[in-house]
Design a protein around this motif. Structure first.
Motif, mmCIF file in Angstrom:
data_model
loop_
_atom_site.group_PDB
_atom_site.id
_atom_site.type_symbol
_atom_site.label_atom_id
_atom_site.label_comp_id
_atom_site.label_asym_id
_atom_site.label_seq_id
_atom_site.Cartn_x
_atom_site.Cartn_y
_atom_site.Cartn_z
ATOM 1 N N ALA A 70 -17.188 -5.104 0.161
ATOM 2 C CA ALA A 70 -18.197 -5.358 -0.080
ATOM 3 C C ALA A 70 -18.279 -6.577 -0.652
ATOM 4 O O ALA A 70 -19.952 -6.888 -0.543
ATOM 5 N N ALA A 71 -17.822 -7.799 -0.690
ATOM 6 C CA ALA A 71 -18.207 -9.038 -1.025
ATOM 7 C C ALA A 71 -18.190 -9.490 -0.295
ATOM 8 O O ALA A 71 -19.231 -10.287 0.544
ATOM 9 N N TYR A 72 -17.442 -9.394 1.316
ATOM 10 C CA TYR A 72 -17.951 -9.866 2.540
ATOM 11 C C TYR A 72 -19.213 -9.050 3.455
ATOM 12 O O TYR A 72 -19.190 -9.582 4.702
ATOM 13 N N GLU A 73 -19.349 -7.934 2.976
ATOM 14 C CA GLU A 73 -20.689 -7.487 3.649
ATOM 15 C C GLU A 73 -22.129 -8.097 3.815
ATOM 16 O O GLU A 73 -22.160 -8.898 2.886
ATOM 17 N N PRO A 74 -22.115 -8.431 5.096
ATOM 18 C CA PRO A 74 -24.015 -9.799 5.154
ATOM 19 C C PRO A 74 -24.168 -9.167 4.386
ATOM 20 O O PRO A 74 -25.039 -7.330 4.045
ATOM 21 N N ASP A 75 -25.290 -9.773 3.847
ATOM 22 C CA ASP A 75 -26.153 -9.752 2.865
ATOM 23 C C ASP A 75 -27.045 -11.195 3.401
ATOM 24 O O ASP A 75 -28.354 -11.446 3.495
ATOM 25 N N PHE A 80 -8.810 -3.314 -4.199
ATOM 26 C CA PHE A 80 -8.998 -4.701 -3.603
ATOM 27 C C PHE A 80 -9.526 -5.183 -2.487
ATOM 28 O O PHE A 80 -10.364 -5.816 -2.080
ATOM 29 N N MET A 81 -8.744 -3.942 -1.384
ATOM 30 C CA MET A 81 -9.800 -4.328 0.025
ATOM 31 C C MET A 81 -11.124 -3.258 -0.211
ATOM 32 O O MET A 81 -11.886 -3.602 0.616
ATOM 33 N N ALA A 139 0.931 -1.622 -0.089
ATOM 34 C CA ALA A 139 0.098 0.098 -0.081
ATOM 35 C C ALA A 139 1.110 1.129 -0.020
ATOM 36 O O ALA A 139 0.531 2.621 -0.650
ATOM 37 N N ASN A 140 2.003 0.697 0.706
ATOM 38 C CA ASN A 140 2.963 1.939 0.591
ATOM 39 C C ASN A 140 3.526 2.581 -1.474
ATOM 40 O O ASN A 140 3.693 4.074 -1.461
ATOM 41 N N THR A 141 3.230 2.079 -2.109
ATOM 42 C CA THR A 141 4.034 2.078 -2.688
ATOM 43 C C THR A 141 2.150 2.174 -4.055
ATOM 44 O O THR A 141 2.689 2.265 -5.528
ATOM 45 N N ASN A 142 1.839 1.360 -3.562
ATOM 46 C CA ASN A 142 0.117 0.448 -4.947
ATOM 47 C C ASN A 142 -0.465 1.220 -4.342
ATOM 48 O O ASN A 142 -1.325 0.232 -4.204
ATOM 49 N N GLY A 143 -1.115 2.558 -3.405
ATOM 50 C CA GLY A 143 -2.018 2.161 -2.596
ATOM 51 C C GLY A 143 -3.580 2.689 -2.803
ATOM 52 O O GLY A 143 -4.314 1.978 -3.022
ATOM 53 N N ALA A 144 -4.042 2.537 -4.588
ATOM 54 C CA ALA A 144 -4.769 2.797 -5.165
ATOM 55 C C ALA A 144 -5.481 1.613 -5.648
ATOM 56 O O ALA A 144 -6.534 1.180 -5.355
#
Length: 117
Positions: free
Chosen positions: A36-41, A30-31, A20-25
């Protein structure tokens, strides 16, 4: 030979922080996708983590196996549920998936389940 799964978990988390220090975006994107994928629904977090274990076993992603085993236990999954999810992956992935189930997955459960008892 058993791997140090706790060190693997730390290496993965530390590697993400370092990247994240060099490729933060890219790491942030990814995070955000993970969040979003792991948000309970329709499915709760525990179910999503069990699915992730099956996918990780099938794909033989060592760090994914360790990471999602930890998260599944944290979400309330039992040893029996985790192994059952892995056995579904074995049905699709055969011997290689079984090899990861009886080694790295077992080591991960053995190491991490005491954290959540």
């Amino acid at each position: 030979m058993a791997r140090d799964v706790r060190q693997m978990l730390q290496d993965f988390s530390g590697g993400l922080e370092e990247l994240a220090n060099t490729n933060g975006a890219q790491v942030e994107a990814f995070m955000n996708l993970l969040g979003a994928a792991y948000e309970p629904d329709a499915l709760d977090l525990k179910t999503k983590e069990l699915i992730s274990i099956g996918v990780a076993i099938y794909n033989r992603c060592e760090y994914c196996i360790v990471f999602h085993t930890y998260n599944a236990l944290q979400a309330g999954a039992t040893r029996k549920e985790i192994i059952e999810a892995a056995m579904v992956a074995v049905a699709f992935g055969g011997g290689p998936s079984m090899a990861y189930s009886v080694t790295l997955l077992k080591d991960s459960i053995d190491e991490f389940e005491k954290d959540f008892q």
